[in-house]
Design a protein around this motif. Structure first.
Motif, PDB file in Angstrom:
ATOM      1  N   HIS A  38      -5.647 -22.403  46.034  1.00  0.00           N
ATOM      2  CA  HIS A  38      -6.387 -22.416  47.466  1.00  0.00           C
ATOM      3  C   HIS A  38      -6.056 -23.478  48.527  1.00  0.00           C
ATOM      4  N   SER A  40      -6.526 -26.048  51.898  1.00  0.00           N
ATOM      5  CA  SER A  40      -7.620 -26.434  52.943  1.00  0.00           C
ATOM      6  C   SER A  40      -6.930 -27.083  53.844  1.00  0.00           C
ATOM      7  N   THR A 117      -9.039 -25.004  43.043  1.00  0.00           N
ATOM      8  CA  THR A 117     -10.328 -24.301  43.645  1.00  0.00           C
ATOM      9  C   THR A 117     -10.404 -24.519  45.175  1.00  0.00           C
ATOM     10  N   LEU A 118     -11.244 -23.737  45.732  1.00  0.00           N
ATOM     11  CA  LEU A 118     -11.344 -23.900  47.145  1.00  0.00           C
ATOM     12  C   LEU A 118     -12.120 -25.220  47.370  1.00  0.00           C
ATOM     13  N   GLU A 119     -13.105 -25.413  46.581  1.00  0.00           N
ATOM     14  CA  GLU A 119     -14.102 -26.638  46.544  1.00  0.00           C
ATOM     15  C   GLU A 119     -13.368 -28.012  46.582  1.00  0.00           C
ATOM     16  N   GLY A 120     -12.358 -27.795  45.578  1.00  0.00           N
ATOM     17  CA  GLY A 120     -11.591 -29.221  45.383  1.00  0.00           C
ATOM     18  C   GLY A 120     -10.606 -29.406  46.353  1.00  0.00           C
ATOM     19  N   ARG A 122     -11.275 -28.344  49.766  1.00  0.00           N
ATOM     20  CA  ARG A 122     -11.928 -28.978  50.677  1.00  0.00           C
ATOM     21  C   ARG A 122     -12.345 -30.447  50.530  1.00  0.00           C
ATOM     22  N   TYR A 123     -12.815 -30.715  49.346  1.00  0.00           N
ATOM     23  CA  TYR A 123     -13.292 -32.024  49.169  1.00  0.00           C
ATOM     24  C   TYR A 123     -12.129 -33.049  49.085  1.00  0.00           C
ATOM     25  N   SER A 126     -10.976 -33.807  52.940  1.00  0.00           N
ATOM     26  CA  SER A 126     -12.003 -34.943  53.427  1.00  0.00           C
ATOM     27  C   SER A 126     -11.428 -36.277  53.165  1.00  0.00           C
ATOM     28  N   THR A 275     -12.220 -22.546  58.187  1.00  0.00           N
ATOM     29  CA  THR A 275     -13.646 -22.652  58.472  1.00  0.00           C
ATOM     30  C   THR A 275     -14.264 -21.990  59.794  1.00  0.00           C
TER      31      THR A 275
END
Length: 744
Positions: A38, A40, A117-120, A122-123, A126, A275
């Motif tokens: 994934h 970001s 992962t997508l969450e990883g 995106r974090y 940041s 997003t």
């Protein structure tokens, strides 16, 4: 079973409807494979300047993060030395993600974080630290309007407005009645429900299967092939379903490049979604400032038309729309001058958005016509009929068909226009000021070349295919109807395939030309299958068709019947079985009949009538009724066609009252980059919308006689609402959107 006689013109239900409401329809970000990575995107925090330092160490330390691409470590590609342009690109040098340290607009992608992962991802994104050398951006069109320049003829396919006819400025100066006003429209963003995303499946042999949100799979395929030096056979782009696009998917967006780059470098499958905030970082409807000057005799006869527009573009491309030409086309006038200019700003390049150019230019023209009607003292509808154009004076051509008079008549009757009292503030409903306004709409009726393939099997099942798209408009359904009608098959026995670059060539879905172009190809290829079937049927032992000609038979309910003696028939399966043919396969290319079409101007027309109620104390506006009368040639499916017009009218309400991308000029950034603050109409904003399809016969536009309906529904709506607001309040607001603060 759906009847198969005269399917065209019937309100057939969407053939893909069940897939959509049950969640079986899969979109670009919903295709999964084992081991999918994934991505970001990290967006720039400034609008102009350079990256001094980009620190990815903290982000790379996050578990599951595999790689972070920046301009410092991106792979070497020939594309960075040559500016490959996609099919829909304007002239200039297309934006190249991660090219160097230069920042050319706010929100520019400056890094791609790839993780398990997508969450990883995106974090970690940041945690990417960036230091900039920031410069002051120039994003204010009005402040830079003195820098406006005329685009060069032929640049990026641009054709300048028609040369002046007569002496417009002199005619304006001596006209008995004059209107000379400036109108403006803001930046709008597309905001489809489905956000842009790309899923790249990396096959074991290095081949790529790419699921992209796009309005043209072959355009995306060509783009990938050129940028990454791959053969078309190495890249297959698929887009079976699109959750709205409105023009945002005409060009490959930056997530496509980033996803393919990451997949090829890491030799893994990768998905990169954007997003909602990042949906504001590419393409938009351009801001415009327009001057419209009209001169008329005391009875309202137009003697002069001047329309000048200034629009924005980026620093790296010249994006051009047809904004002013409509003013020389829509009404009869012998003195016309049209001019269009651009201003380069530190924004991303604008992109086509539903009815590009027309929705802006016609808004200004139709508001000016309303102002002229009040100055002359005649009904706004009467003014338009008095100056009705029987011929296109821009090109000195007749119209292929034009039932605009019928649009005016039928729309006015349905709306009850004759009951309107002309004086502003003369109609009330309690504390609500009631206003009635109207406007004309126009759009081009175009046909592009397109191919289609048809395969009929001996069991009577037909598969037709073309690499077009369905962005929610009903392409699946209408193409199925055309094929079923041509071969006399039940709709249930026909499957139409689209959204796959391996299918026969088709243009991007835009410009309201898909039914005209791909539909003509579908009809043509099915007619070739008809001919094959007919020849087989004539050879069946004892065939009642042996001495018949093709024009003496009808294809109905899976049979070929003598038209004058329907009981005498041969079934399609019988003909194929007797001829020992298991399947019939044909492919064809449908071309516009340019020698015939070029002699005419081909357009759709509309008349829009709107009622508003304005709260006298608060200045709030509610659009309570809209009647839209459309002359769009032959309507193939009234149900999907009506949906197109409803959607256009709803967007017109948003354009008139709500939609605006608010720019902070100091930061050069759109600030309301979300659906909480970028306002679009919701259910409570939309009341009664009545759609009328005016009968219109046109044998010039294409073999189907159908004109596109995707764009015409929005053109003229904002003007009709603005004119209704003036009638209600007596206040003329010339800059969109018309928000309560402008009426208080």
């Amino acid at each position: 079973m759906t009847t198969t006689s005269n399917l065209l013109g019937k309100p057939i239900n969407r053939v893909d409807g069940r897939l959509k409401v049950t969640g079986e329809a899969k979109y670009a970000a919903e295709f999964n494979v084992p081991g999918l990575l994934h991505g970001s995107v990290v967006s720039s925090a400034i609008a102009k300047g350079r990256i001094k330092k980009i620190d990815t160490r903290e982000a790379l330390a996050i578990p599951g993060v595999l790689h972070i691409f920046t301009h410092e470590n991106r792979p070497r590609l020939a594309w960075f030395d040559r500016s490959y342009r996609d099919e829909d690109a304007p002239s200039g040098s297309p934006f190249r993600p991660l090219y160097d340290d230069k920042i050319v607009y706010s929100g520019q992608p400056i890094a791609l974080v790839v993780a398990e992962t997508l969450e990883g991802a995106r974090y970690a994104a940041s945690l990417v630290r960036v230091e900039y050398d920031s410069h002051s951006p120039e994003t204010d069109l009005r402040a830079r309007r003195e820098e406006a320049y005329e685009p060069r003829e032929g640049k990026g396919g641009y054709e300048p407005p028609p040369k002046p006819r007569g002496h417009a400025d002199k005619a304006l100066a001596r006209a008995a009645v004059r209107v000379d006003a400036e109108y403006s429209s803001p930046v709008e963003h597309h905001n489809p429900m489905e956000m842009h995303a790309t899923t790249v499946i990396y096959e074991t042999d290095g081949m790529l299967t790419v699921y992209d949100k796009t309005q043209g799979v072959q355009n995306s395929q060509q783009y990938i092939s050129k940028v990454f030096h791959l053969s078309p056979e190495e890249v297959r782009v698929r887009s079976p379903f699109v959750g709205g696009a409105f023009g945002s998917g005409l060009r490959p967006q930056y997530q496509l490049f980033l996803a393919v780059m990451a997949a090829r470098e890491l030799k893994r499958s990768v998905r990169v979604p954007l997003t909602r905030q990042q949906m504001f970082t590419f393409g938009h409807r351009p801001e415009t400032v327009q001057r419209v000057a009209l001169g008329a005799s005391s009875d309202g006869t137009l003697e002069a038309v001047i329309h000048e527009a200034i629009s924005e573009t980026s620093r790296f491309e010249d994006y051009i729309e047809v904004v002013v030409n409509w003013s020389g086309l829509l009404y009869q006038s012998d003195n016309v001058r049209l001019n269009y200019k651009l201003v380069q700003l530190d924004n991303y390049t604008p992109i086509d958005m539903r009815a590009p150019g027309a929705v802006l230019g016609v808004y200004a023209l139709e508001c000016a016509m309303d102002e002229l009607a009040y100055k002359v003292g005649i009904d706004p509808l009467e003014l338009r009929l008095k100056n009705y154009a029987e011929r296109d004076q821009n090109q000195d051509k007749p119209f292929s068909s034009k039932e605009l008079r019928a649009c005016y008549r039928q729309g006015a009757e349905r709306f009850g226009w004759a009951r309107r009292t002309p004086a502003p503030r003369s109609m009330r409903d309690g504390k609500q000021l009631v206003g009635w306004g109207m406007a004309t709409g126009i759009w081009e009726a175009m046909q592009q070349q397109a191919s289609a393939k048809a395969v009929l099997s001996i069991d009577g099942k037909l598969i037709v295919s073309s690499a077009t798209a369905d962005i929610g408009t009903g392409t699946y359904t209408v193409m199925t109807q055309i094929a079923a009608d041509t071969l006399g098959l039940p709709v249930e026995d026909v499957t139409f395939k689209l959204g796959d670059s391996s299918l026969p060539k088709a243009p991007v879905e835009g410009g309201s030309w898909t039914v005209s172009s791909v539909g003509s190809a579908v009809k043509a290829v099915c007619e070739k299958v008809r001919e094959r079937l007919f020849q087989l049927a004539r050879k069946v032992r004892g065939s009642p068709l042996a001495k018949a000609s093709l024009d003496e038979v009808s294809f109905v309910e899976g049979h070929i019947r003598l038209t004058k003696e329907p009981s005498r028939a041969v079934s399609l399966t019988e003909a194929m079985r007797h001829g020992e043919v298991l399947s019939i396969e044909e492919e064809t290319l449908a071309l516009p009949n340019m020698p015939k079409q070029s002699r005419f101007t081909r357009c759709t027309h509309s008349a829009v009538f709107a009622e508003v109620k304005v709260d006298e104390d608060l200045g709030t506006v509610k659009v309570t009724r809209v009647v839209s009368a459309i002359a769009g040639g032959r309507v193939l499916n009234p149900k999907t066609a009506r949906s197109q017009i409803l959607g256009g009218v709803v967007w017109g309400i948003g354009m008139a009252l709500e939609e605006e991308s608010a720019m902070d000029q100091k930061l050069g950034r759109f600030m309301n980059h979300n659906l909480a603050e970028y306002h679009v109409p919701v259910n409570a904003d939309v009341q009664d919308i009545d759609v009328i399809f005016v009968e219109e016969d046109d044998s010039i536009v294409n073999p189907l006689g159908a004109k596109g309906l995707g764009e015409i529904g929005i053109v003229g709506v904002a003007a009709a609402i603005a004119n209704a607001i003036f009638h209600a309040t007596g206040r003329r607001v010339r800059n969109l959107p018309i928000t309560p603060d402008k009426l208080l």
